[in-house]
Design an enzyme around this catalytic site. Structure first.
Site, PDB file in Angstrom:
ATOM      1  N   HIS A 259       0.850  -1.094  -0.122  1.00 29.47           N
ATOM      2  CA  HIS A 259      -0.144   0.103   0.053  1.00 29.47           C
ATOM      3  C   HIS A 259       0.969   1.226   0.018  1.00 29.47           C
ATOM      4  CE1 HIS A 259      -3.563   2.521   0.997  1.00 29.47           C
ATOM      5  NE2 HIS A 259      -2.719   3.022   1.584  1.00 29.47           N
ATOM      6  N   GLU A 260       1.715   1.334   0.926  1.00 35.52           N
ATOM      7  CA  GLU A 260       2.640   2.642   1.125  1.00 35.52           C
ATOM      8  C   GLU A 260       3.722   2.412  -0.251  1.00 35.52           C
ATOM      9  OE1 GLU A 260       1.765   4.706   3.367  1.00 35.52           O
ATOM     10  OE2 GLU A 260       0.420   3.474   4.308  1.00 35.52           O
ATOM     11  N   GLU A 289      -4.900   8.104  -2.778  1.00 35.31           N
ATOM     12  CA  GLU A 289      -5.351   6.578  -2.355  1.00 35.31           C
ATOM     13  C   GLU A 289      -5.603   5.538  -3.530  1.00 35.31           C
ATOM     14  OE1 GLU A 289      -4.812   6.152   0.789  1.00 35.31           O
ATOM     15  OE2 GLU A 289      -5.935   4.327   1.030  1.00 35.31           O
TER      16      GLU A 289
HETATM   17 CO    CO Z   1      -3.017   5.306   2.064  1.00 35.74          CO
END
Ligand code: CO
Length: 496
Positions: A259-260, A289
């Site tokens: 995710h990061e 995001e």
């Molecule tokens: Co995020």
């Protein structure tokens, strides 16, 4: 000439902001405990300097002149429009309001910490009531056309409106709730092997391998540990991601790392020639995001990805994974269970957590809901959408930090991110030849190159809506997410 003056000023502001970010990153990773007090002071001083530089009259004059200039290129014009919008917004706040907001924030945050620790909402309620009153006032200060919530949303997701989000979340309610009920009623998959012992140092190395495979550039970034994973950037040439490792929960590291990493790739892909300018920044929180969730969910929780990586995982953890197939690993990484904690939710029920917060924030801003009634309202919504009984306020209405900081309008960007991600990924599958075969061979470069070309390199040149239309041919459409979810989870849960 004027444009150069504008660019110089914004570069200077960026220098100070990125320096502030270095201090913030260090605070979360390496700063010794006793440093906290002076560090907060240093960050506050720098933030004050940024505010002064950005609201300075000279900059205003320059912006207004440039705004009327006919000599600008299209990119320059868009930068000026964007910065002028931000400038006018900053100018609307008077000093008194800013100070009152900042004071209320720190009191509210402290009250929230205490209230959560003691599981006592009453400690928090008077401060949150003050905060909500200030936020309603802020919406009036900023101005809006239709709904006060629009004014706050715009700070996180420029251009987002209640009118559009209502349609989106109506779809979440009508389509996703029903589908999750079907999944919950199906035969459940086993993920016990994910909770065996996974030594910390080996997990770290595995995570680094996954980031390298994504082409996260370690010559222009690094990874460190922190309590809550995050990404921050000091320039496109120095991007920092963090992860966390739990020795008896393998899932935690893997998907926070991916995710990061997705956020990090976006930051590394922004054009460094546009440093400090809107055209060198991310579009919005929702688009940011979308990049993290596309990698985390569409790629990192997909079967092709685990066909590529199961061998590597087995190499690091043979005793835990030698008997586990790519398919088993994939199924275990996609367990759907309604729960009451947002940050631990799966990628489907996650959106009910956001839906609930969205409905609450809107009602608070309309004055239809009072803070004292929040816990009961919260618990009733959890029963209604997720079918779960919230055990106590600490694990219910007190679980998130956002409202204590006054971040009202932030939550919807999480859902927007997932929905944009599904729409972008569907387009990538059409445009990148045999994309998933490539992923299955561990070749993630074609996808990254596509994202770079279509999204990253433009910075904020396009708005979120424009970008979505340009990349996918239409504006944000929830059907993409619903199609993705239906296809994937019908297969995982045998619902065909
Ligand atoms: Co995020």
């Amino acid at each position: 000439m004027k444009y150069k003056a504008y660019k110089d000023r914004l570069t200077k502001i960026a220098d100070i902001s990125y320096t502030t970010a270095v201090l913030g990153w260090d605070q979360e990773t390496y700063m010794p405990e006793k440093g906290a007090g002076f560090r907060a002071q240093q960050i506050a001083t720098l933030s004050g300097m940024i505010h002064e530089l950005f609201t300075d009259k000279e900059l205003g004059k320059t912006l207004n002149k440039l705004d009327n200039s006919k000599k600008l290129t299209e990119k320059q014009r868009r930068n000026i429009t964007q910065t002028l919008k931000d400038y006018k917004r900053q100018k609307k706040y008077n000093r008194e309001f800013v100070e009152l907001l900042s004071k209320t924030q720190s009191e509210c945050f402290q009250a929230w910490q205490q209230a959560r620790k003691e599981n006592n909402f009453k400690l928090y309620a008077p401060h949150l009531t003050k905060m909500i009153a200030l936020k309603r006032k802020e919406a009036e200060i900023l101005g809006y056309k239709k709904h006060p919530y629009d004014a706050l949303l715009d700070q996180y997701e420029p251009g987002a409106r209640v009118a559009d989000l209502d349609i989106l979340f109506k779809d979440v309610r009508s389509q996703l709730v029903a589908f999750v009920k079907k999944v919950a009623a199906a035969k459940q998959n086993d993920d016990k092997f994910m909770r065996l012992h996974y030594p910390k140092d080996k997990q770290w190395d595995f995570g680094i391998d996954l980031l390298k495979q994504m082409h996260y550039d370690f010559d222009a970034g690094r990874q460190d540990l922190s309590a809550h994973p995050f990404t921050t950037s000091f320039s496109p040439k120095d991007v920092r991601v963090t992860t966390r490792i739990s020795e008896n929960n393998f899932k935690s590291m893997i998907w926070s790392c991916i995710h990061e990493g997705g956020h990090g790739l976006y930051e590394q892909g922004l054009p460094d020639s546009e440093y400090g300018l809107p055209s060198g920044e991310a579009v919005s929180l929702g688009i940011h995001e979308s990049q993290s969730r596309l990698w985390e969910n569409m790629v990192g929780r997909g079967l092709p990805y685990w066909k590529a990586n199961i061998k590597l995982a087995r190499k690091y953890f043979p005793e835990n994974l030698n008997d586990i197939s790519a398919e088993q690993f994939w199924k275990a990484s996609n367990i759907v269970t309604p729960s009451f904690i947002r940050t631990e939710a799966d990628e489907l029920t996650y959106h009910f957590h956001i839906l609930i917060r969205y409905e609450i924030e809107k009602a608070l801003m309309e004055g239809k809901l009072e803070v004292k009634d929040l816990p009961a309202y919260w618990n009733a919504k959890y029963k209604e959408y997720l079918g779960v009984k919230v055990p106590n306020d600490a694990q219910g209405v007190l679980q998130d930090i956002h409202w204590s900081h006054g971040s009202i309008g932030y939550f919807p960007t999480y859902s927007l991110g997932s929905f944009y991600a599904a729409q972008f990924y569907a387009t990538a599958k059409k445009e990148v030849k045999s994309l998933e075969d490539k992923i299955e061979n561990g070749n993630l470069l074609p996808l990254l190159e596509w994202l770079r070309e279509k999204i990253h390199k433009h910075g904020k040149y396009y708005s979120a809506e424009e970008l979505c239309k340009k990349v996918t041919g239409e504006k944000l459409n929830f059907n993409y997410f619903m199609d993705y979810a239906t296809e994937k989870y019908s297969e995982i849960y045998g619902l065909k």
